[in-house]
Design a protein around this motif. Structure first.
Motif, PDB file in Angstrom:
ATOM      1  N   ASP A 452      18.929  21.651  48.285  1.00  0.00           N
ATOM      2  CA  ASP A 452      17.994  21.661  47.153  1.00  0.00           C
ATOM      3  C   ASP A 452      16.982  20.529  47.264  1.00  0.00           C
ATOM      4  O   ASP A 452      15.774  20.724  47.060  1.00  0.00           O
ATOM      5  CB  ASP A 452      18.762  21.551  45.840  1.00  0.00           C
ATOM      6  N   GLU A 453      17.458  19.335  47.581  1.00  0.00           N
ATOM      7  CA  GLU A 453      16.566  18.178  47.658  1.00  0.00           C
ATOM      8  C   GLU A 453      15.554  18.317  48.791  1.00  0.00           C
ATOM      9  O   GLU A 453      14.356  18.045  48.617  1.00  0.00           O
ATOM     10  CB  GLU A 453      17.396  16.908  47.840  1.00  0.00           C
ATOM     11  N   ARG A 456      12.799  20.906  48.064  1.00  0.00           N
ATOM     12  CA  ARG A 456      11.688  20.409  47.249  1.00  0.00           C
ATOM     13  C   ARG A 456      10.791  19.464  48.040  1.00  0.00           C
ATOM     14  O   ARG A 456       9.578  19.399  47.819  1.00  0.00           O
ATOM     15  CB  ARG A 456      12.243  19.697  46.011  1.00  0.00           C
ATOM     16  N   ALA A 457      11.387  18.718  48.980  1.00  0.00           N
ATOM     17  CA  ALA A 457      10.594  17.778  49.774  1.00  0.00           C
ATOM     18  C   ALA A 457       9.765  18.482  50.843  1.00  0.00           C
ATOM     19  O   ALA A 457       8.700  17.974  51.235  1.00  0.00           O
ATOM     20  CB  ALA A 457      11.512  16.749  50.425  1.00  0.00           C
ATOM     21  N   PRO A 459       8.342  21.964  50.925  1.00  0.00           N
ATOM     22  CA  PRO A 459       8.084  23.296  50.364  1.00  0.00           C
ATOM     23  C   PRO A 459       7.581  24.256  51.442  1.00  0.00           C
ATOM     24  O   PRO A 459       6.795  23.890  52.314  1.00  0.00           O
ATOM     25  CB  PRO A 459       7.010  23.028  49.305  1.00  0.00           C
TER      26      PRO A 459
END
Length: 674
Positions: A452-453, A456-457, A459
């Motif tokens: 998940d992290e 987001r970093a 995309p």
């Protein structure tokens, strides 16, 4: 017995029983109608007088009854002792050759165990239809290995001077595998270690001898099988795979018994494969815990391979990206030869020190990942699966525990109700037992939270999660972030363009004796998946293990570990036996051990102490002893196990329930703890 009558035949039978007192050969008379069927190696059904029932067994040997005349000369009654007769012969195929029984007996004696327990690992369950088809078919014949395959094997082994000659001379060898992926003619990418192991097997098979290759799991099996495809005749490659069906596994076992040479490729139990004319036993990554046998007598595949090579000859090859302290000890005493490459290959490891801001991924690793994603996939290794494997109190930071069983709480997804990792109960509501707070916070990131992290970093970048719940074996060459737990990393076509090793400090915090070895093995195996020249970033770790990875000097690290453990008398500098049992059996066993091995030092015995969470009467002790004392220690402990079993069996029944085993022994404990 009348003159001219055929002498009575007596069969020595090993009974299939878990009882330690039955771990010996029993004599049975062979009825006249079974004389042609009761041959060494076949399964039989025999009566057991003490139990009043019929049990299974194997015929180990058959002999003629000797005339007992010594007693008659002394004026004694020379009447032969009465023997029970074999009830029936089960199957016509001798499935227990003499060499396999000898190996099982030697391995069991070394581990103070039963030969029957070893044979249950080696001989699969009988399948009647498969056996009938096998008997009706023509026996397999040896097919020649092509000249092209022999030339390929010679070229693969050439970077290691004298390796081909050492294998032909049946020597014991330790080889450090090149840390690089390679592309097969089929287009599949495998580790360079797989082609090296396949080349050694091809050379031995071409010489007309059999090969046994032992690897930890099914992914390694598939890699070696792919490397052997097209190099050796298909009929000569026999798999011993736990994923096989019962009939397939039994059919493969019957093929190993044939006279035609073959290559047996399997997991830890394949080390006992009863092939004809053994020329090579190869063990890949002997530090993998999957090669440690959990079932009695608990003999590691590495130790079984050493015993087998000593008995049957042939070469023995330990191959890995790292060197275990066990193998390094054998190298240091000259029992195993080191076979280095002419030109050492190493991964391009970069040590990324902890970030000043306390970031989990240092800035240098971020930059390397971002640049590598333009060319292909990037591997991110993490310590734990799941989303948040560990929760703590938001106020006092104490670990959050389940109110019902005391297990650790975890979160499966953001905002989800915490649940216990042991009993699965939801902790809603939850109250901290230390400060009374009702709030929790995430203390660690698992594979799913890391995905998940990073999603987001980065995309728009494809995210792949590979762990126990999400099994991924391969990824293509397109850009992707592959988040994998240690040991679950998929193989990338052409290799990863960058590798990020996270959570290293957390991995090293484990209290295991071999945690340094394990971390170095996890990181080295992941680094070996990188494309040649691709950066491998170890994040936030300093110290000897990090330096060993950065300099790719794993054997030197193993030597350092041995030097530290020797004065502490910790394995593998010494052997360790674990003894568990009730106090009376424990006291008798330790007293008998001191009497049988008077050379044991004062610090050899650790304990006994009560076993936490078990019966209050149960105790556990450790015995540390030198390798030269192994035979005497094993014999003494085995005798104590048999004595305890017989004593418990004869105890009066009105004393209440008794444990089935009052004494248990396990030798060569990898992680000694009380």
């Amino acid at each position: 017995m009348t003159s001219g009558a055929a002498p009575q035949r007596i069969a020595s039978v090993l009974i299939d029983s878990p009882l330690p007192q039955l771990d010996r050969l029993f004599d049975y008379a062979v009825p006249s109608e079974l004389r042609g069927d009761a041959v060494p190696g076949v399964r039989v059904r025999v009566p057991l007088r003490t139990a009043g029932r019929v049990v299974d067994g194997f015929v180990v040997g058959v002999r003629d009854a000797e005339r007992e005349t010594d007693g008659a000369l002394a004026g004694l009654d020379a009447a032969p002792r009465p023997l029970s007769e074999i009830e029936s012969v089960v199957g016509s195929v001798p499935v227990l050759p003499e060499r396999l029984y000898t190996l099982a007996r030697r391995v069991a004696d070394r581990a103070a165990g039963s030969a029957g327990d070893v044979l249950r690992l080696a001989v699969p369950k009988r399948m009647v239809r498969v056996e009938k088809l096998w008997c009706a078919a023509d026996p397999p014949v040896a097919e020649p290995v092509t000249d092209d395959s022999v030339a390929w094997a010679r070229a693969e082994l050439e970077p290691f001077p004298q390796l081909a000659e050492a294998i032909a001379e049946s020597r014991r060898l330790a080889v450090d595998a090149p840390p690089a992926p390679t592309r097969l003619p089929s287009g599949e990418t495998v580790g360079r270690w797989a082609t090296l192991l396949a080349a050694a097997a091809t050379q031995v098979l071409a010489a007309g001898r059999s090969v046994v290759l032992v690897v930890p799991d099914h992914r390694d099996l598939d890699a070696v099988a792919a490397a052997l495809e097209g190099r050796v005749p298909a009929s000569a490659l026999v798999r011993d795979d736990s994923r096989q069906s019962g009939p397939a596994r039994y059919g493969a076992y019957l093929r190993r018994l044939a006279a035609a040479p073959c290559i047996v490729l399997g997991n830890r139990s394949a080390v006992y494969a009863p092939v004809t004319d053994l020329g090579l036993v190869g063990v890949w990554d002997d530090g993998d815990p999957l090669l440690a046998e959990p079932l009695s007598p608990g003999v590691h595949a590495r130790d079984a391979a050493l015993v087998r090579q000593e008995l049957e000859g042939g070469a023995l090859l330990f191959l890995g990206h790292t060197r275990t302290t066990d193998v390094e000890r054998l190298v240091s005493i000259g029992w195993v030869d080191d076979a280095p490459a002419a030109r050492r290959q190493s991964a391009r490891v970069v040590l990324s020190p902890p970030d000043d801001r306390g970031a989990r991924i240092p800035s240098a690793a971020w930059a390397a990942a971002r640049a590598a994603l333009a060319d292909g996939p990037v591997l991110v290794q993490v310590a734990r699966p799941g989303y948040a494997p560990t929760l703590v109190c938001a106020d006092c930071r104490r670990p959050a525990r389940c109110a019902h069983c005391g297990g650790p709480l975890r979160a499966r997804r953001p905002g989800s109700v915490p649940e216990c990792a042991w009993c699965g109960r939801a902790a809603n509501p939850w109250t901290c037992g230390n400060c009374g707070s009702t709030k929790v916070r995430m203390a660690s990131s698992g594979s799913e939270r890391t995905a998940d992290e990073l999603g987001r970093a980065f995309p728009g970048v494809r995210i792949v999660v590979a762990d126990g719940a999400h099994q991924v074996l391969r990824v293509d060459a397109r850009p992707a972030l592959v988040i994998a737990t240690r040991g679950a990393e998929p193989v990338a076509d052409g290799g990863y363009r960058a590798v990020l090793l996270l959570d290293g400090e957390r991995m090293l915090m484990s209290e295991d004796l071999r945690i340094g070895e394990s971390c170095l093995r996890w990181w080295s195996n992941a680094a070996a998946l990188a494309h040649p020249g691709a950066p491998v970033h170890l994040a936030g770790v300093v110290g000897p293990v990090a330096r060993a990875l950065a300099t790719w000097s794993q054997p030197a690290y193993a030597r350092g570990e041995l030097a530290v453990r020797a004065p502490l008398r910790m394995p593998p500098a010494v052997r360790v036996a674990a003894i568990e049992g009730v106090p009376a059996a424990m006291t008798a066993a330790l007293a008998a051990l001191r009497e049988a091995v008077p050379a044991l030092t004062d610090d050899a015995l650790v304990g006994p102490v009560g076993i936490e969470g078990a019966d209050a009467a149960a105790q556990r002790a450790l015995v540390r002893f030198d390798y030269g004392q192994g035979k005497a220690v094993a014999e003494s402990l085995r005798a104590s196990v048999v004595h305890a079993a017989l004593t418990s069996r004869r105890a009066p029944r009105d004393r209440g329930a008794r444990p089935r085993n009052t004494l248990r022994v396990r030798l060569d404990v990898l992680e000694p703890e009380l």
